[in-house]
Scaffold this motif. Structure first.
Motif, PDB file in Angstrom:
ATOM      1  N   PRO A  16     -10.296 -55.825 -40.271  1.00 42.58           N
ATOM      2  CA  PRO A  16      -9.639 -56.178 -39.011  1.00 42.58           C
ATOM      3  C   PRO A  16      -9.728 -57.658 -38.652  1.00 42.58           C
ATOM      4  CG  PRO A  16     -11.747 -55.144 -38.554  1.00 42.58           C
ATOM      5  CD  PRO A  16     -11.536 -55.060 -40.045  1.00 42.58           C
ATOM      6  N   GLU A  17     -10.573 -58.415 -39.336  1.00 41.65           N
ATOM      7  CA  GLU A  17     -10.801 -59.802 -38.937  1.00 41.65           C
ATOM      8  C   GLU A  17      -9.546 -60.671 -38.960  1.00 41.65           C
ATOM      9  OE1 GLU A  17     -13.160 -61.477 -37.428  1.00 41.65           O
ATOM     10  OE2 GLU A  17     -14.063 -59.495 -37.175  1.00 41.65           O
ATOM     11  N   PRO A  18      -8.667 -60.570 -39.979  1.00 46.17           N
ATOM     12  CA  PRO A  18      -7.448 -61.393 -39.942  1.00 46.17           C
ATOM     13  C   PRO A  18      -6.596 -61.145 -38.702  1.00 46.17           C
ATOM     14  CG  PRO A  18      -7.816 -60.543 -42.158  1.00 46.17           C
ATOM     15  CD  PRO A  18      -8.807 -59.847 -41.267  1.00 46.17           C
ATOM     16  N   VAL A  19      -6.467 -59.869 -38.310  1.00 45.66           N
ATOM     17  CA  VAL A  19      -5.686 -59.557 -37.110  1.00 45.66           C
ATOM     18  C   VAL A  19      -6.380 -60.109 -35.870  1.00 45.66           C
ATOM     19  CG1 VAL A  19      -4.781 -57.704 -35.648  1.00 45.66           C
ATOM     20  CG2 VAL A  19      -4.649 -57.506 -38.134  1.00 45.66           C
ATOM     21  N   LEU A  20      -7.681 -59.901 -35.763  1.00 45.43           N
ATOM     22  CA  LEU A  20      -8.426 -60.394 -34.604  1.00 45.43           C
ATOM     23  C   LEU A  20      -8.341 -61.911 -34.504  1.00 45.43           C
ATOM     24  CD1 LEU A  20     -11.587 -58.107 -34.886  1.00 45.43           C
ATOM     25  CD2 LEU A  20      -9.850 -58.012 -33.090  1.00 45.43           C
ATOM     26  N   LYS A  21      -8.430 -62.578 -35.647  1.00 39.54           N
ATOM     27  CA  LYS A  21      -8.347 -64.039 -35.655  1.00 39.54           C
ATOM     28  C   LYS A  21      -6.977 -64.513 -35.173  1.00 39.54           C
ATOM     29  CE  LYS A  21      -8.921 -68.070 -38.679  1.00 39.54           C
ATOM     30  NZ  LYS A  21      -9.245 -68.521 -40.066  1.00 39.54           N
ATOM     31  N   THR A  22      -5.912 -63.852 -35.643  1.00 40.88           N
ATOM     32  CA  THR A  22      -4.565 -64.228 -35.229  1.00 40.88           C
ATOM     33  C   THR A  22      -4.369 -63.999 -33.738  1.00 40.88           C
ATOM     34  OG1 THR A  22      -3.677 -63.687 -37.419  1.00 40.88           O
ATOM     35  CG2 THR A  22      -2.110 -63.818 -35.595  1.00 40.88           C
ATOM     36  N   VAL A  23      -4.841 -62.857 -33.239  1.00 42.61           N
ATOM     37  CA  VAL A  23      -4.696 -62.550 -31.812  1.00 42.61           C
ATOM     38  C   VAL A  23      -5.445 -63.565 -30.971  1.00 42.61           C
ATOM     39  CG1 VAL A  23      -5.262 -60.887 -30.006  1.00 42.61           C
ATOM     40  CG2 VAL A  23      -4.270 -60.086 -32.154  1.00 42.61           C
ATOM     41  N   ARG A  24      -6.661 -63.911 -31.376  1.00 41.17           N
ATOM     42  CA  ARG A  24      -7.442 -64.896 -30.611  1.00 41.17           C
ATOM     43  C   ARG A  24      -6.741 -66.250 -30.590  1.00 41.17           C
ATOM     44  NH1 ARG A  24     -12.154 -62.475 -33.598  1.00 41.17           N
ATOM     45  NH2 ARG A  24     -13.117 -60.991 -32.136  1.00 41.17           N
ATOM     46  N   HIS A  25      -6.033 -66.561 -31.651  1.00 41.38           N
ATOM     47  CA  HIS A  25      -5.294 -67.822 -31.707  1.00 41.38           C
ATOM     48  C   HIS A  25      -4.094 -67.808 -30.755  1.00 41.38           C
ATOM     49  CE1 HIS A  25      -3.479 -71.449 -33.358  1.00 41.38           C
ATOM     50  NE2 HIS A  25      -2.350 -70.777 -33.535  1.00 41.38           N
ATOM     51  N   LEU A  26      -3.509 -66.626 -30.560  1.00 40.40           N
ATOM     52  CA  LEU A  26      -2.293 -66.519 -29.753  1.00 40.40           C
ATOM     53  C   LEU A  26      -2.567 -66.419 -28.258  1.00 40.40           C
ATOM     54  CD1 LEU A  26      -0.274 -63.996 -31.956  1.00 40.40           C
ATOM     55  CD2 LEU A  26       0.213 -66.431 -31.648  1.00 40.40           C
ATOM     56  N   VAL A  27      -3.739 -65.912 -27.889  1.00 38.74           N
ATOM     57  CA  VAL A  27      -4.005 -65.680 -26.470  1.00 38.74           C
ATOM     58  C   VAL A  27      -4.421 -66.981 -25.786  1.00 38.74           C
ATOM     59  CG1 VAL A  27      -4.686 -63.309 -26.897  1.00 38.74           C
ATOM     60  CG2 VAL A  27      -6.445 -65.080 -26.811  1.00 38.74           C
ATOM     61  N   ASP A  28      -4.299 -66.977 -24.474  1.00 36.98           N
ATOM     62  CA  ASP A  28      -4.707 -68.117 -23.657  1.00 36.98           C
ATOM     63  C   ASP A  28      -5.892 -67.705 -22.807  1.00 36.98           C
ATOM     64  OD1 ASP A  28      -4.960 -70.369 -22.126  1.00 36.98           O
ATOM     65  OD2 ASP A  28      -3.203 -69.974 -20.887  1.00 36.98           O
ATOM     66  N   ARG A  29      -7.085 -67.908 -23.325  1.00 33.80           N
ATOM     67  CA  ARG A  29      -8.323 -67.627 -22.601  1.00 33.80           C
ATOM     68  C   ARG A  29      -8.594 -66.142 -22.391  1.00 33.80           C
ATOM     69  NH1 ARG A  29      -8.594 -71.179 -17.263  1.00 33.80           N
ATOM     70  NH2 ARG A  29     -10.541 -70.029 -17.153  1.00 33.80           N
ATOM     71  N   ALA A  30      -7.787 -65.267 -22.930  1.00 35.86           N
ATOM     72  CA  ALA A  30      -7.994 -63.837 -22.723  1.00 35.86           C
ATOM     73  C   ALA A  30      -9.165 -63.332 -23.554  1.00 35.86           C
ATOM     74  CB  ALA A  30      -6.730 -63.056 -23.096  1.00 35.86           C
ATOM     75  N   ALA A  31      -9.802 -62.277 -23.049  1.00 40.23           N
ATOM     76  CA  ALA A  31     -10.813 -61.579 -23.833  1.00 40.23           C
ATOM     77  C   ALA A  31     -10.111 -60.699 -24.858  1.00 40.23           C
ATOM     78  CB  ALA A  31     -11.697 -60.733 -22.925  1.00 40.23           C
ATOM     79  N   VAL A  32     -10.650 -60.633 -26.068  1.00 40.49           N
ATOM     80  CA  VAL A  32     -10.078 -59.823 -27.145  1.00 40.49           C
ATOM     81  C   VAL A  32     -11.120 -58.804 -27.575  1.00 40.49           C
ATOM     82  CG1 VAL A  32      -9.102 -59.825 -29.471  1.00 40.49           C
ATOM     83  CG2 VAL A  32      -8.627 -61.739 -27.914  1.00 40.49           C
ATOM     84  N   VAL A  33     -10.757 -57.518 -27.497  1.00 44.74           N
ATOM     85  CA  VAL A  33     -11.702 -56.446 -27.779  1.00 44.74           C
ATOM     86  C   VAL A  33     -11.139 -55.524 -28.853  1.00 44.74           C
ATOM     87  CG1 VAL A  33     -12.937 -54.470 -26.820  1.00 44.74           C
ATOM     88  CG2 VAL A  33     -12.597 -56.510 -25.428  1.00 44.74           C
ATOM     89  N   PRO A  34     -11.838 -55.331 -29.966  1.00 47.16           N
ATOM     90  CA  PRO A  34     -11.394 -54.351 -30.967  1.00 47.16           C
ATOM     91  C   PRO A  34     -11.687 -52.942 -30.494  1.00 47.16           C
ATOM     92  CG  PRO A  34     -13.484 -55.329 -31.635  1.00 47.16           C
ATOM     93  CD  PRO A  34     -13.070 -56.036 -30.370  1.00 47.16           C
ATOM     94  N   ALA A  35     -10.854 -51.989 -30.905  1.00 50.54           N
ATOM     95  CA  ALA A  35     -11.046 -50.607 -30.455  1.00 50.54           C
ATOM     96  C   ALA A  35     -10.496 -49.632 -31.470  1.00 50.54           C
ATOM     97  CB  ALA A  35     -10.357 -50.393 -29.107  1.00 50.54           C
ATOM     98  N   THR A  36     -11.006 -48.426 -31.395  1.00 54.09           N
ATOM     99  CA  THR A  36     -10.502 -47.293 -32.162  1.00 54.09           C
ATOM    100  C   THR A  36     -10.165 -46.187 -31.178  1.00 54.09           C
ATOM    101  OG1 THR A  36     -11.885 -47.859 -34.076  1.00 54.09           O
ATOM    102  CG2 THR A  36     -11.038 -45.608 -33.955  1.00 54.09           C
ATOM    103  N   HIS A  37      -8.967 -45.603 -31.299  1.00 55.32           N
ATOM    104  CA  HIS A  37      -8.514 -44.542 -30.397  1.00 55.32           C
ATOM    105  C   HIS A  37      -8.566 -44.973 -28.926  1.00 55.32           C
ATOM    106  CE1 HIS A  37      -8.478 -41.960 -33.882  1.00 55.32           C
ATOM    107  NE2 HIS A  37      -9.788 -42.077 -34.050  1.00 55.32           N
TER     108      HIS A  37
END
Length: 355
Positions: free
Chosen positions: A172-193
């Motif tokens: 999941p790290e590539p997706v998380l890294k891309t999302v963190r790059h796209l957001v503006d100061r937002a918290a990013v939390v991984p989740a299942t279900h």
């Protein structure tokens, strides 16, 4: 008038959370999870573009789908305007409903910016914006971005991004890294279900237990309760800050204006000491949204600042040091009439000056 935590209109303060994300990302799954883990709070929902229904948080989550009216055009932001949305919110916010938080589940094709604008344009005095939560399907993220480039803009507006279905990707790290790059100061939390701790979005206490003023225990519950489902808390950090020393309003505003990326929520009460001896200031911050609500000190209550900060990737020691540095040096200077101006710009005006 309700005796529960007061808002700018003198009644209950009910956060409205906008839950958005592309088709199939897991929004309803996340909402169902919130119902099961709400701690007894009552969740009201405006779901699938049109219907406003009351939901007992203790009921089975399946009741949500059975009670929903959906418009054929599949887009709430095109189907109603701010005044129409207020009609649904007013039904849920009435004291007899006992609702503690309202979730707007948008369609997968909605424009989240428009939904946020509608909530912020609400004329209901006891409604407060509770943040934009964007849900991302980790397994389909690359394909979704390629087909719908607007997703990047949606993420840039979010206050919290839930990267869902991480169990469906090898790494999941590539997706998380891309999302963190796209957001503006937002918290990013991984989740299942869709398993995100509800405390990230709202206070998990039933309205019936919030009689009178909120105590610090209401703001930050005993850690023993958190041990029941510790995996839900693995994705975020929390800081509890208590100080008997009044805070300097200019220093606190400087801290809040520069709050770090990932700091999703700030809640609690601030003592500004001699800058306002009559009132304490309830503070509500979600993402980039910030409001202060002055209210008289409860009779016989000890005067102190009590704050809870919640986010992801936080440097807790640094945040604590910054808050300690917001302490006041003593009485304001005689020419410091503007000392509270920074705070007051975040106080929502009411039509009735006696409210």
């Amino acid at each position: 008038m309700s005796e529960r935590s007061s808002g700018p209109g003198g009644g209950r303060q009910i956060p409205v959370v906008v839950l958005a994300g592309f088709l199939g990302s897991g929004k309803t799954t996340l909402l169902n999870h919130l119902l099961h883990r709400s701690g007894g709070s009552r969740i009201g929902a405006v779901v699938n573009d049109f219907g406003a229904v009351e939901i007992d948080a203790m009921a089975v989550a399946g009741a949500l789908g059975d009670s929903t009216v959906s418009l054929g055009n599949g887009c709430l932001c095109c189907a109603v305007d701010a005044s129409e949305l207020d009609e649904y919110l007013e039904r849920l916010a009435r004291p007899s409903a006992g609702i503690d938080v309202i979730v707007i589940e948008a369609s997968g094709l909605a424009e989240p910016q428009e939904l946020v604008r509608m909530v912020l344009a609400s004329e209901l005095p006891d409604i407060v914006y509770g943040g934009l939560v964007e849900v991302v399907d980790a397994a389909e993220f690359d394909a979704t971005r390629a087909a719908h480039p607007g997703i990047d803009r949606h993420l840039s507006l979010a206050d919290l991004v839930v990267v869902n279905k991480i169990d469906r990707v090898d790494d999941p790290e590539p997706v998380l890294k891309t999302v963190r790059h796209l957001v503006d100061r937002a918290a990013v939390v991984p989740a299942t279900h869709g398993r995100v701790d509800p405390e990230f979005l709202f206070d998990c206490r039933p309205g019936e237990e919030r009689i009178g003023q909120l105590s610090f225990d209401d703001l930050h519950r005993d850690g023993r309760e958190h041990d029941v489902h510790p995996h839900l808390h693995a994705g975020y950090d929390t800081l509890s800050f208590v100080s008997g020393r009044p805070l300097d309003p200019r220093r606190l505003i400087a801290f809040l204006d520069s709050r770090p990326a990932g700091l999703y929520r700030i809640k609690g009460y601030v003592d500004f000491g001699p800058y306002d001896v009559r009132n304490r200031y309830a503070v509500h911050s979600v993402g980039r949204f910030l409001r202060f609500y002055p209210e008289p000190w409860p009779a016989g209550a000890g005067r102190a600042t009590q704050l809870v900060l919640i986010g992801t990737g936080l440097d807790i020691a640094a945040l604590r040091a910054e808050l300690e540095g917001c302490g006041s040096d003593g009485a304001p200077h005689t020419d410091d009439e503007a000392g509270m101006w920074g705070v007051l710009r975040y106080v929502q005006e009411t039509e009735d000056p006696e409210a």
